[in-house]
Design a protein around this motif. Sequence first.
Motif, short mmCIF file in Angstrom:
data_model
loop_
_atom_site.label_atom_id
_atom_site.label_comp_id
_atom_site.label_asym_id
_atom_site.label_seq_id
_atom_site.Cartn_x
_atom_site.Cartn_y
_atom_site.Cartn_z
N TYR A 1 9.61 3.82 -11.69
CA TYR A 1 9.08 3.21 -10.46
C TYR A 1 10.09 2.33 -9.74
O TYR A 1 9.89 1.98 -8.58
CB TYR A 1 7.76 2.46 -10.75
N PHE B 1 10.96 3.94 -6.52
CA PHE B 1 9.85 4.32 -5.62
C PHE B 1 10.19 3.88 -4.19
O PHE B 1 10.65 2.76 -3.96
CB PHE B 1 8.56 3.65 -6.10
N TYR C 1 6.97 7.90 0.42
CA TYR C 1 5.65 8.18 -0.19
C TYR C 1 4.57 8.28 0.90
O TYR C 1 3.72 9.18 0.88
CB TYR C 1 5.32 7.07 -1.19
N TYR D 1 0.49 10.72 3.58
CA TYR D 1 -0.43 10.10 4.55
C TYR D 1 -0.15 10.49 6.00
O TYR D 1 -0.45 9.75 6.92
CB TYR D 1 -0.48 8.58 4.31
N GLY E 1 -3.42 -1.25 -7.97
CA GLY E 1 -2.30 -0.33 -7.69
C GLY E 1 -2.37 0.18 -6.26
O GLY E 1 -2.31 1.39 -6.01
N SER E 2 -2.48 -0.75 -5.32
CA SER E 2 -2.64 -0.40 -3.90
C SER E 2 -1.49 0.45 -3.38
O SER E 2 -1.68 1.24 -2.44
CB SER E 2 -2.71 -1.67 -3.05
N GLY E 3 -0.29 0.27 -3.95
CA GLY E 3 0.87 0.93 -3.37
C GLY E 3 1.10 0.38 -1.97
O GLY E 3 0.71 -0.75 -1.66
N THR F 1 -0.48 1.43 0.66
CA THR F 1 -1.56 2.00 1.48
C THR F 1 -2.76 1.08 1.63
O THR F 1 -3.05 0.24 0.77
CB THR F 1 -2.05 3.35 0.89
N PHE G 1 2.31 -3.19 -8.67
CA PHE G 1 3.34 -3.48 -9.68
C PHE G 1 4.68 -3.81 -9.00
O PHE G 1 5.47 -4.59 -9.52
CB PHE G 1 3.48 -2.22 -10.54
N LEU G 2 4.91 -3.19 -7.82
CA LEU G 2 6.22 -3.28 -7.18
C LEU G 2 6.22 -4.23 -5.98
O LEU G 2 5.35 -4.13 -5.11
CB LEU G 2 6.67 -1.90 -6.68
N VAL H 1 0.39 -6.63 -10.40
CA VAL H 1 -0.55 -6.11 -11.40
C VAL H 1 0.22 -5.23 -12.38
O VAL H 1 1.23 -4.62 -12.01
CB VAL H 1 -1.68 -5.29 -10.71
N VAL I 1 -1.31 -2.50 -15.20
CA VAL I 1 -2.49 -1.97 -15.89
C VAL I 1 -2.25 -1.74 -17.38
O VAL I 1 -3.20 -1.53 -18.13
CB VAL I 1 -3.01 -0.67 -15.24
N HIS I 2 -0.99 -1.78 -17.80
CA HIS I 2 -0.70 -1.61 -19.23
C HIS I 2 -0.82 -2.93 -20.00
O HIS I 2 -0.72 -2.94 -21.22
CB HIS I 2 0.67 -0.98 -19.43
N PHE J 1 -5.23 6.95 -7.43
CA PHE J 1 -3.99 7.62 -7.86
C PHE J 1 -3.05 6.69 -8.61
O PHE J 1 -1.83 6.88 -8.56
CB PHE J 1 -3.26 8.22 -6.64
N CYS J 2 -3.61 5.70 -9.28
CA CYS J 2 -2.75 4.75 -9.98
C CYS J 2 -2.65 5.09 -11.47
O CYS J 2 -1.57 5.40 -11.96
CB CYS J 2 -3.25 3.32 -9.77
C1 LIG Z 1 0.69 7.13 -6.79
S1 LIG Z 1 0.86 5.48 -6.27
C2 LIG Z 1 -0.75 5.15 -5.61
C3 LIG Z 1 -0.72 4.26 -4.41
C4 LIG Z 1 -2.01 4.15 -3.61
N1 LIG Z 1 -3.07 3.54 -4.40
C5 LIG Z 1 -2.49 5.46 -3.07
O1 LIG Z 1 -3.70 5.72 -3.14
O2 LIG Z 1 -1.71 6.22 -2.51
C6 LIG Z 1 0.86 4.61 -7.82
C7 LIG Z 1 1.04 3.12 -7.64
O3 LIG Z 1 0.98 2.49 -8.93
C8 LIG Z 1 1.90 1.41 -8.93
N2 LIG Z 1 2.24 1.08 -10.34
C9 LIG Z 1 3.35 1.46 -11.04
N3 LIG Z 1 3.30 0.96 -12.29
C10 LIG Z 1 2.14 0.25 -12.38
C11 LIG Z 1 1.53 -0.51 -13.42
N4 LIG Z 1 2.09 -0.64 -14.63
N5 LIG Z 1 0.37 -1.13 -13.14
C12 LIG Z 1 -0.24 -1.00 -11.92
N6 LIG Z 1 0.29 -0.28 -10.90
C13 LIG Z 1 1.47 0.34 -11.13
C14 LIG Z 1 3.07 1.93 -8.14
O4 LIG Z 1 3.90 0.90 -7.68
C15 LIG Z 1 2.38 2.71 -7.04
O5 LIG Z 1 2.15 1.91 -5.93
#
Ligand SMILES: C[S@@+](CC[C@H](N)C(=O)[O-])C[C@H]1O[C@@H](n2cnc3c(N)ncnc32)[C@H](O)[C@@H]1O
Length: 288
Positions: A30, A33, A38, A43, A82-84, A86, A105-106, A162, A164-165, A187-188
């Motif tokens: 990541y 990223f 993305y 989108y 994990g909003s990314g 978006t 996360f980022l 955040v 999630v692990h 998609f997180c």
């Molecule tokens: C595929 S993107 C999804 C983004 C957005 N929610 C979407 O619907 O398009 C995955 C997201 O998870 C985040 N991420 C990476 N590692 C993570 C972690 N350990 N905990 C939570 N989020 C994480 C990434 O930075 C990224 O923004």
Amino acid sequence: MSSSHRGINDNEPSCAFSPDNGVAAMAACYQRFDPAAYLQYNYTPPRADFERKDSIVPWKLACLHRAFTEGDVSGEVLVDIGSGPTLYQVLSACEVFNKVLLTDFLEVNRQELRRWLQDEGGCNMDWTPYLQHVCKLEGRRPSAWMEKAAKLRQAIADILPVDVHSPQPLAPDALPSGGADCLVSCFCLESVSPDLPAFTRALGHIGRLLRPSGHLLLIGALGESYYFGGPGVKIPVVPLNEGQVCDSLKESGFTLIRLEVYTLPQDMRVGVDDVTGVFFAKQRITLN
Ligand SMILES: C[S@@+](CC[C@H](N)C(=O)[O-])C[C@H]1O[C@@H](n2cnc3c(N)ncnc32)[C@H](O)[C@@H]1O
């Protein structure tokens, strides 16, 4: 099991996995990223074509709109995990929840979200067509989009880190002591977990952020083994089927209310991932 996941030219591994370093390898992936790429991949049309009923983004927006207008999801605080970069996932939520917390996360993604929140330009994405589309779903004129944007800016109380692990994904003081009323996550979990057990554990971790009987609205990829998070940034994904999603939710203490599945039309398979479908799952926590 040991495997390696290679980059777009198949020379450079994007991540190297061993049984012990899966989560760390994902975090390393990541670091490259690219929010602008993305957003462009996922989108814009054809994936976000508001003239087409079978386009993936309108499908997701319709699922979220329905979930937030059925009347059973309510409260004060909603967290998007994990909003990314978006915002589409909270456009319906901000009509129901006074306080919306975005998380990622980022820092690059949190920065992208802050740029929109501060409304001073420099965003990589124009969310206007999204706001207009959700206004239409809500039975309002598309021109009400500016009011909706103002409402969302007012509702977003913070943009937080955040993980999630971690058994405690957010800072200890981020939420009211009773927990959040609702979580959204899109998609997180499958895109940040090295394998199915880690996906299930991550579900358990985020479940602990909820108050008793709080809701989780989960959107995720089906049958996906990788996606590109930027040019040459091939990120491995846990390939899920519907049964695995249901089993993981059950194991993590959730009671499923509804599962909906979307199958990607051929022309939405645009070479930025190998996703075959998308699930939308609405559930409430029963054990936490
Ligand atoms: C595929 S993107 C999804 C983004 C957005 N929610 C979407 O619907 O398009 C995955 C997201 O998870 C985040 N991420 C990476 N590692 C993570 C972690 N350990 N905990 C939570 N989020 C994480 C990434 O930075 C990224 O923004």
